[in-house]
Design a protein around this motif. Structure first.
Motif: not given
Lengths: 384, 260
Positions: A249-250, A252-253, A256
């Motif tokens: 998703e990005s 930063a993710t 996850n």
């Protein structure tokens, strides 16, 4: 694994040829997935080929030709990859730039390059281009948020929506460049690495055969693919083996998303594995504690049967889950070797990281406009 | 009334509010144009938060009139304000601390939900589709405010700056026409303020949401506002574009400070 009947089909010789081949062979299978709005959004091989062809058409209408360069300033995302393939579809070269790289130096490189065609991810990247004083003929941006489009700037979604039915055939040639990378060399002069279709496919095929990669693989493109290693060992194998390429998703993710996805193929760098090692260490019990002794006991190399079994269920398996390596069977390291402690950690986890060379060769100065030669930079060493 | 040059969304006319005889707001009139960012500034105790509470119906003024979307709203209650499209955030964070970011944002969708509780209890196809619609709307806000990395995180464990962003997300999830922000950047460092300012401006530009915000950081106010209203001791002492307000001698003397 991909096999061609003896004397029958012609083996695709360029990246766009492979894309078309995959669309013919397994058109309804999923080629790309991108997590957006919390959901993995999928594109089939037919859809990917159609979108690339459509983009190629849009680029061609605006003057993109076989000797043109498309500068891509983006984090990993499907639109950036498809734009690169569209440039290659027309015989051109995609030059990948990492938006997280130092801005001033990058602006300087872009100024030298004076590209006519650019793909910029968001307003931030558009502003970097504007700040460099560039005036490309066409700038495609992926995220329209906050953008007040100036002349020559066009939203990716609108560009695709406004396509005309006439769509070009692939014009890429095996000996020509596919991807270019630019950097500022130690001498202060700009340097370029140009990788041809034949070289990419040769190395991609080697990886596919050595690692026995097939269409069942799941790969995560978490790193910025503004590096040759990603093109050689992730993008080319994706097209050859026809597996699924997933985008987080990005940035930063990405951890996850990796955990959620459980990729079978990871193509990382020293930094990727180093970061995951640190992430794991931060979550382990305090050194000296009983629990930490248990973890260290379980992660020992060459454990006995008891230690192997208990260690697997109590430590290695949960830890692999946390890192997103629960299903990883092809952990690749591209470029520099891992530090010894990180290497030992992953080996203890049962993740046998395999190093693949990054035979990047940089040449200075880059020639502008791009040379229309086969293979590497004119006068430079030819691909082996 | 003064300043707005285009169609006002909100008009306050001679509003006065007192608590047990103590005047909090005296005869305040101003208008907020549709689609603008309007900042309310003034020293502590100037009546800024009270004025926001009047706008969204928490307090009922003793005198004056409020018009929202050109209709007079003499006895507006907070839930009616919410139904009309007025959302707000609070000076002190008011989130469900034990719920996740996603669940907090979903609570902002309550007024947008369709369907019946029975359908939800029985998990009818219509109810499931409605759940999907609500989830997608919440996810769009999460994406817009770049909250994806914390989607499933428990709000109470997030840093203060992120909690403020979640509060903004919950307000945005209601798809408001008028967004009231009470000190959205209080307690933030410079980087967090920059980020929050950018989100507010982008909310205004992308969705056309009209914003009324209270903020003490004059740099931020001047940077993002189209219109500034200055209060002092419950009175309005300035009203206009940021540059004009900055040069207003009364405002300088009362709030921005004079050069000695």
């Amino acid at each position: 694994m991909v096999r061609f009947a003896d004397g029958g089909e012609r083996v695709p010789a360029t990246l766009p040829d492979w894309l078309r081949w995959q669309a013919q062979q397994q058109g309804e299978s999923i080629a790309l997935r991108h997590k957006r709005l919390g959901i993995w959004q999928a594109r089939t091989w037919t859809q990917v080929a159609g979108e690339v062809r459509g983009l190629a058409s849009a680029l061609q209408v605006r003057g993109f030709a076989g000797d043109s360069l498309l500068v891509i300033l983006s984090r990993p995302r499907p639109e950036a990859l498809l734009a690169a393939l569209a440039a290659q579809w027309l015989g051109g070269v995609a030059a990948l730039f990492d938006p997280l790289a130092e801005a001033a130096g990058q602006r300087e490189l872009l100024r030298e390059l004076q590209p006519d065609f650019v793909f910029a991810e968001t307003l931030d990247e558009l502003e970097r281009l504007r700040g460099a004083g560039l005036a490309p003929r066409l700038t495609i941006y992926a995220e329209a948020r906050g953008v007040r489009a100036q002349e020559g700037e066009q939203d990716y979604a609108r560009l695709l929506a406004g396509l005309r039915p006439a769509q070009p055939e692939p014009q890429a040639q095996a000996g020509r460049g596919a991807f270019a990378f630019y950097r500022r060399g130690a001498s202060g002069r700009s340097e370029r690495q140009l990788i041809g279709h034949d070289e990419l496919l040769r190395q991609g095929r080697q990886l596919v055969q050595a690692e026995r990669l097939g269409a069942q693989e799941e790969a995560l493109a978490a790193r910025a693919f503004a590096a040759g290693g990603q093109a050689r060992y992730l993008l080319a194998p994706w097209l050859i083996a026809g597996f699924r390429l997933n985008f987080p998703e990005s940035l930063a993710t990405r951890d996850n998303d990796r955990r959620e996805l459980g990729p079978t193929l990871v193509a990382g760098t020293r930094e990727t594995y180093g970061r995951l090692h640190e992430l794991a260490l931060a979550r382990l019990p305090q050194p000296g504690s009983v629990s930490r002794h248990l973890v260290d006991w379980a992660l020992a190399r060459r454990p006995g049967l008891l230690r192997q079994t208990l260690g697997h269920w109590l430590v290695r398996r949960p830890l692999r889950d946390v890192l997103g390596f629960s299903r990883t069977r092809t952990p690749l390291l591209v470029g520099e070797p891992l530090p010894r402690d990180a290497e030992a950690f992953f080996a203890g986890l049962g993740v046998a990281v395999r190093a693949w060379p990054d035979p990047s060769e940089w040449h200075s100065p880059p020639v502008h406009p791009l040379p229309s030669v086969d293979g590497w930079v004119a006068g430079g060493p030819q691909p082996v | 009334m003064s300043y707005p040059t285009s169609q006002p969304l909100l008009e306050l006319d001679n509003i006065s509010l007192a608590f047990k005889g103590v005047k909090a707001i005296s005869n305040i009139s101003f208008a907020v144009a549709d689609g603008e960012i309007c900042a309310l500034i003034g020293p502590n105790g100037a009546g800024k938060s009270s004025l926001l509470n009047v706008i969204n119906g928490v307090y009922r003024p003793q005198e004056g009139q409020i018009r929202f979307d050109r209709v007079e709203r003499p006895r507006m209650r907070p839930h009616q304000a919410a139904e009309l499209g007025i959302a707000r955030t609070f000076q002190n964070i008011a989130l469900f601390r034990s719920l996740s970011v996603l669940d907090n944002v979903l609570t902002g969708r309550n007024l947008r939900r369709q369907g019946h509780w029975l359908g939800q209890a029985l998990r009818t196809p219509g109810a499931a589709a409605e759940e999907d619609r609500q989830r997608e709307a919440a996810e769009r806000v999460i994406e817009f405010l770049r909250l994806q990395p914390w989607r499933d995180a428990v709000v109470g464990r997030l840093p203060y700056g992120l909690q403020k962003r979640v509060e903004l997300a919950r307000a945005l999830a209601a798809e408001p026409r008028l967004l009231l922000l009470d000190e959205p950047m209080a307690g933030m460092n410079a980087g967090e303020k920059r980020e929050m300012s950018r989100f507010i401006v982008e909310t205004n530009r992308e969705f056309g949401t009209t914003v009324v915000l209270i903020e003490h950081d004059i740099g931020v106010v001047m940077g993002i506002s189209d219109h500034v209203v200055v209060l002092d001791y419950g009175r309005k002492i300035g009203d206009g574009p940021p540059d004009a307000v900055r040069r207003d001698p009364e405002v300088i003397a009362a709030y921005l400070g004079t050069r000695h």
